[in-house]
Motif scaffolding. Sequence first.
Motif, short mmCIF file in Angstrom:
data_model
loop_
_atom_site.label_atom_id
_atom_site.label_comp_id
_atom_site.label_asym_id
_atom_site.label_seq_id
_atom_site.Cartn_x
_atom_site.Cartn_y
_atom_site.Cartn_z
N PHE A 179 3.60 -10.60 -5.66
CA PHE A 179 3.15 -9.24 -5.43
C PHE A 179 1.67 -9.15 -5.73
O PHE A 179 1.18 -9.83 -6.62
N LYS A 227 -1.92 -7.86 -7.13
CA LYS A 227 -2.37 -7.22 -8.36
C LYS A 227 -3.20 -5.98 -8.09
O LYS A 227 -3.13 -5.02 -8.82
N ALA A 228 -4.02 -6.03 -7.05
CA ALA A 228 -4.91 -4.90 -6.80
C ALA A 228 -4.87 -4.50 -5.33
O ALA A 228 -5.88 -4.31 -4.69
N PHE A 229 -3.66 -4.34 -4.80
CA PHE A 229 -3.50 -4.06 -3.38
C PHE A 229 -4.17 -2.76 -2.98
O PHE A 229 -4.76 -2.62 -1.93
N GLU A 263 -6.70 -1.17 -4.43
CA GLU A 263 -7.96 -0.93 -5.12
C GLU A 263 -8.96 -0.14 -4.28
O GLU A 263 -9.82 0.53 -4.81
N GLN A 309 -2.84 3.49 -10.43
CA GLN A 309 -2.77 2.11 -9.95
C GLN A 309 -1.40 1.51 -10.26
O GLN A 309 -0.80 0.85 -9.42
N ASP A 310 -0.92 1.73 -11.48
CA ASP A 310 0.40 1.22 -11.85
C ASP A 310 1.50 1.80 -10.96
O ASP A 310 2.42 1.10 -10.55
N ARG A 349 1.14 2.96 -7.88
CA ARG A 349 1.00 2.39 -6.53
C ARG A 349 1.57 0.98 -6.47
O ARG A 349 2.23 0.61 -5.51
N GLU A 350 1.29 0.19 -7.49
CA GLU A 350 1.83 -1.17 -7.53
C GLU A 350 3.34 -1.15 -7.60
O GLU A 350 4.01 -1.95 -6.96
N LEU A 356 4.60 -0.25 -4.15
CA LEU A 356 4.44 -1.39 -3.26
C LEU A 356 5.47 -2.47 -3.57
O LEU A 356 6.11 -3.02 -2.66
N GLN A 357 5.65 -2.79 -4.83
CA GLN A 357 6.63 -3.82 -5.20
C GLN A 357 8.03 -3.40 -4.79
O GLN A 357 8.81 -4.23 -4.33
#
Length: 188
Positions: A94, A96-98, A100, A115-116, A118-119, A122-123
Amino acid sequence: MPKVDIADLPYNLDKEKHINDLMNLYSQKVYLLAYSYVKDRGLAEDISQEVFIKCYKSLQQFRGESQISSWIYRITVNTAKDMLRSKSFNVLKFPKAFFENFTKSQSPEDETIEQDEREAVLQTVLSLPTKYRELIVLYYFQDEKLEDIAEILNLNLNTVKTRLSRARAMLKEKLHSFSGGELLGKRS
């Protein structure tokens, strides 16, 4: 980004110019779609390059019966699936900074929380089975219409609608259980 039809591009341009224009318009979306299949940055880049090589080789064969974006996405889907089949590929990586590039002007704490989130989203999307993941990516990330998605994936429109509904339900369930209801702005 507005959809571009090959007919919208000036006819006096040569083949290389057409491909350069298409690459400028669609390279990020092709990469994202490829990434949604292989979950590996390097392979997604390879697939993206392969897609535009295929587009270059078959540009003259494009009949204009669909939008150019649908044609490119169909090539991307097929190329990604071929890559997965040929390499018996199953990677669970996955980014880390997709997201950003999507940060806003806000406090560092809010940026980190966002950011967390969004990650996590995405995951969760990438953890879905391929037949659901591809619909979420095309519909929400690529802003494709259901009819275009049906054409891209070579599926019946009702199948697309059903799968998208199931994908949404799966995402909702996974995100809720993942976060305990605190994800996506539901913080106290």
